[in-house]
Scaffold this active site. Structure first.
Site, PDB file in Angstrom:
ATOM      1  CD  GLU A  62      23.539  43.964  84.667  1.00 29.79           C
ATOM      2  OE1 GLU A  62      23.081  43.499  85.711  1.00 29.79           O
ATOM      3  OE2 GLU A  62      22.853  44.173  83.665  1.00 29.79           O
ATOM      4  CB  SER A  63      29.164  45.987  81.669  1.00 31.23           C
ATOM      5  OG  SER A  63      29.577  47.103  82.432  1.00 31.23           O
TER       6      SER A  63
END
Lengths: 259, 283, 283, 259
Positions: A62-63
């Site tokens: 998700e980064s």
């Protein structure tokens, strides 16, 4: 890196519950799968799959890292190695809009503090929301992973406190109230397909209710029922998990022991 | 045009009691030096905004800076709970902490709306969860073409947005690379902004993938290692040991207060803080 | 995973009569080779989508490929009108051309919505103009938090998105740099996609700023100079002389038809087309 | 590059109408201005300003180039030199959302096929929309530049066919119907502040109506009135444009003559 995995039996002595959960999760990932990976066991499982039978698995964190190929399990979702080894690094808004929400993720991994019989998840609070007994981290990416990934996998240890009749808070939707209730919420993904615990594996039946479908070696139905806060149903064709092969354990331990 | 200034001046000039302040960084480039300076200056009643409040916000909450937290995930990544955050929520110590709780996708959409000059953002999210019952900033919205019901969230428009970045050039253009998070969005969504940087250079590195032109940044401060124990891609790695050690420091109210007194309040500046933690680090 | 294929196969396999097709490129990286192959294969009744239909779409319209145009600005940049576009609209030749007309901001929001899996996008736009009276895909939308009325536009989801890019690596990851336009968005918004590239490389150039992973692209075709007379940053410059010469070629219906016959239809492929135009170019 | 501009008078013989329009437009740009630039005369004017009295002017092109510093006027909005010389290159969606719509642009330049007394603009069709006499390029970036730039400047040649009583199509909003009608549309920018023609300069009065405020050297009020399709009002303090200085012309001609 492709490896041929021989189904060598190894003694389960010395295999940790984390290891069996990780191996079972990894086996669920087909080659070429696009996997939205959370930190911890899901990340380890996805990398184990990538290093064994699924070399073309695409790991999305998700980064904003797409196609990350870390050599060791990252401590955090945003470790530098993820960016260095990724095919593309995009912004966090883009990862959620162009990639997850658009339905490009095949499998989303979710952890949970509580799960109910329909695979709905609580990661927000234990107790009352305004006056919680335990304040948990909160939603993070989970509600939208649960909604938009084509399928989700859930991993958590099984106890009566984690497998509950009623969630204290519904953070992320599984099969909602069962039947077509999830579809009626307009969700594009199909919801939880498997829940992997330290005792065994559950899969939803046609109504979306989680049913015990496999036990890990040495575990019993009685244990599974005792560790579940609702009357757990057991599949007619209850299986026993194939123990981790030597090859799986070698790769897993090499992966997790890297400095 | 961005002004080059000192950190104490930048914080004093931009961050006031009661402000809505967002210190962003998605694991990478978290502005620890700026957060410590806010603690040191004793700011109070802040609304802290961040997708992933982690150890820095735990320190700021433990130090009593915050009245309200707008967030989507509060934890010590890969380690466990944020004990100061939990104590503030569970036991109202040192002060009660109001929560405005979203998901990552929702917070990202809120920053994008803020950066875009729109009053709200739209996403497929929150539907069927208990979040809308507890968070007033979530509302249904209907597609005028298909009739489909989606979710709207209001724009985030912090008073001050604070980030760390690798570089600024001498004109004040800021450059960063590696994991981008919402670094660009928080600066563009905020009324004022502070960027601490590892280095001031003649020409930005070719690795730069996100550039913030000088004229959208309020203040730039040169703070080497200003993101530690977070990291700056290309400069230094994440101090995972410190993140793990925070678990023990932060579990106990008094131990944490003492740690903050010694390592933050009594340190004249971030350089002194770094000298202290370097000295304490395992060899 | 993207398939590496030939241009004729890629067009035949992806573009069918009646499809909604977007060949994008904001001055830069316009997929001329792919557009010419569509003309050569005699596709009809296409809905052509593009923010800035320029000479390539003028050629495709003049060749009779298009039934409908979804666009925001149709001209020959810096030169003047698109005469084939004008003749289709003003005189229904060679076939009538329906228009669905937006602004750049609206088209961009529509591509973003398409790439994001949302049914619509929101912008501050169109208000007070005559566009909503003539374009059905513009609707008001009210902010549920502030009551402010903004504008919604539906997502663009072409059947096929086609772009040119500088590079693909051997796994089929596509890399481009320079002016990005909506190249990423059109590929992500479309059901199928074709990317023509200047070069196939072992490792993408460090200058790459936009990467499309192999698994979001349908077909990749190696077509050197495939954007000419547009340009590929780092490979060759825009052929401004050709854009200027198109003014004269395209003014006359028959001259244009003859040009297309000689330079596109009778050329076996784009390499043959390039050989012809190179030969004709002023020394 | 800063240059001291001496107000040297040069004979107007040999000064083209494009040149006087460009010089007058450039003078309207203050140093440090953030300018959203269209191709053609606006781009040339903005670059002339940047190379003379406004070295810190920031030029944004809709192709996504922020802080472009071209050495010659680009033929198209997306010429490679714009990207090469820019401080930042972003996507087209981003230039319209994060930069223009967010109100970060001080001055937006607009061209027009028709303009009315309130500075509303037509760039869509001449004649009926469904059966146009002349099909024009369409909206492009104009409607949102007109709405969201803090101020807009309009440049076009003045004839009764371009300065009309009624637009055939309103593509972009100026001062709408005058008075507070623009503000009531919810627009964040202040609308047209100046219209620069080959005859002179118009500025809106308090109601938003365009009033002739300056004539270029050698032009007359009668010419301006004759070239305007509505009863043109003339400012009491009608000025005469300062002719292009030698310095302005030198820089302009160097700029436009580059190969």
């Amino acid at each position: 890196m492709t490896q041929i995995i021989e189904a060598t039996q190894v003694p389960l002595d010395g295999v940790t519950t984390d290891e069996i959960m990780t191996v079972v999760a990894a086996r669920e990932l087909r080659d070429g799968v696009v996997c939205f990976v959370g930190i911890g066991l899901p990340s380890t499982a996805a990398n184990l799959a990538r290093l064994t039978h699924a070399p073309a698995a695409v790991l999305i964190y998700e980064s904003g890292t797409i196609g990350a190929k870390p050599t060791r399990p990252p401590l955090s979702i945003g470790d530098g190695e993820l960016a260095e080894t990724a095919d593309a690094v995009v912004s966090v808004p883009e990862i959620f809009s162009y990639w997850l929400q658009a339905g490009r993720v095949d499998v989303g991994f979710l952890g949970a503090a509580q799960v109910d019989r329909f695979g709905n998840i609580n990661t927000t609070v234990v107790g009352d929301y305004e006056h919680p007994r335990v304040r948990l981290p909160g939603a993070g990416g989970a509600p939208e992973i649960a909604a938009s990934a084509k399928r989700t996998f859930i991993m958590l240890r099984q106890t009566p406190r984690t497998f509950v009749e009623h969630l204290d808070f519904r953070t992320s939707v599984g099969h909602a109230e069962g039947g077509d209730s999830r579809a009626r919420l307009g969700m594009t993904g199909a919801g939880p397909q498997v829940v992997i615990t330290d005792i065994g594996v559950m899969r939803p039946d046609a109504t979306g209710e989680l049913v015990l479908s496999a036990l890990h070696p040495g575990r019993t139905v009685a244990e599974a029922i005792a560790a579940t806060g609702w009357p757990l149903r057991v599949a007619d064709d209850l299986a026993v998990t194939e123990p981790p092969s030597q090859a799986e354990l070698l790769v897993l331990r090499a992966l997790t022991s890297r400095p | 045009m961005a002004a080059f200034t000192g950190l104490a001046e930048a914080i004093a000039g931009n961050v006031r009691d009661g402000d809505v302040v967002a210190l962003e960084g998605f694991t990478h480039l978290i502005p620890y030096a700026a957060g410590h300076e806010i603690i040191r200056q004793g700011r109070r009643d802040l609304t802290l905004v961040r997708m992933t409040p982690d150890v820095l916000y735990d320190q700021m909450i433990g130090a009593g800076c915050a009245r309200r937290l707008v967030f989507s995930w509060g934890g010590n990544p890969g380690v466990g709970s944020l004990h100061r955050f939990r104590e503030a929520v569970e036991h109202q110590w040192p002060v009660p902490l109001e929560l405005e709780e979203h998901s990552h996708a929702g917070m990202a959409a809120r920053y994008v709306a803020g950066a875009s000059g729109l009053p709200f953002g739209v996403l497929r999210g929150y539907v069927g969860t208990d979040l809308p019952a507890h968070t007033s900033t979530i509302a249904p919205i209907t597609c005028p073409f298909t009739g489909e019901v989606l979710t709207a969230v209001p724009a985030l428009r912090p008073d001050v947005g604070i980030i760390h970045a690798q570089q600024a050039d001498r004109e004040g253009n800021v450059g960063l690379w590696g994991i981008q998070g919402v670094q660009k969005e928080v600066v563009l969504a905020s009324a004022r902004s502070i960027v601490t940087v590892e280095e001031i250079v003649d020409t930005l590195d070719p690795r730069v993938t996100v550039t913030l032109p000088s004229w959208v940044v309020t203040d730039i401060v040169h703070v080497p290692r200003g993101a530690r124990p977070s990291y700056a891609h290309g400069y230094y790695e994440r101090d995972n040991d410190f993140y793990q050690s925070w678990e023990a420091i932060s579990r106990d109210r008094d131990a944490c207060t003492e740690w903050l007194a010694l390592h933050v309040l009594q340190a004249a500046d971030f350089a002194e803080h770094l000298a202290l933690v370097d000295q304490e680090a395992p060899a």
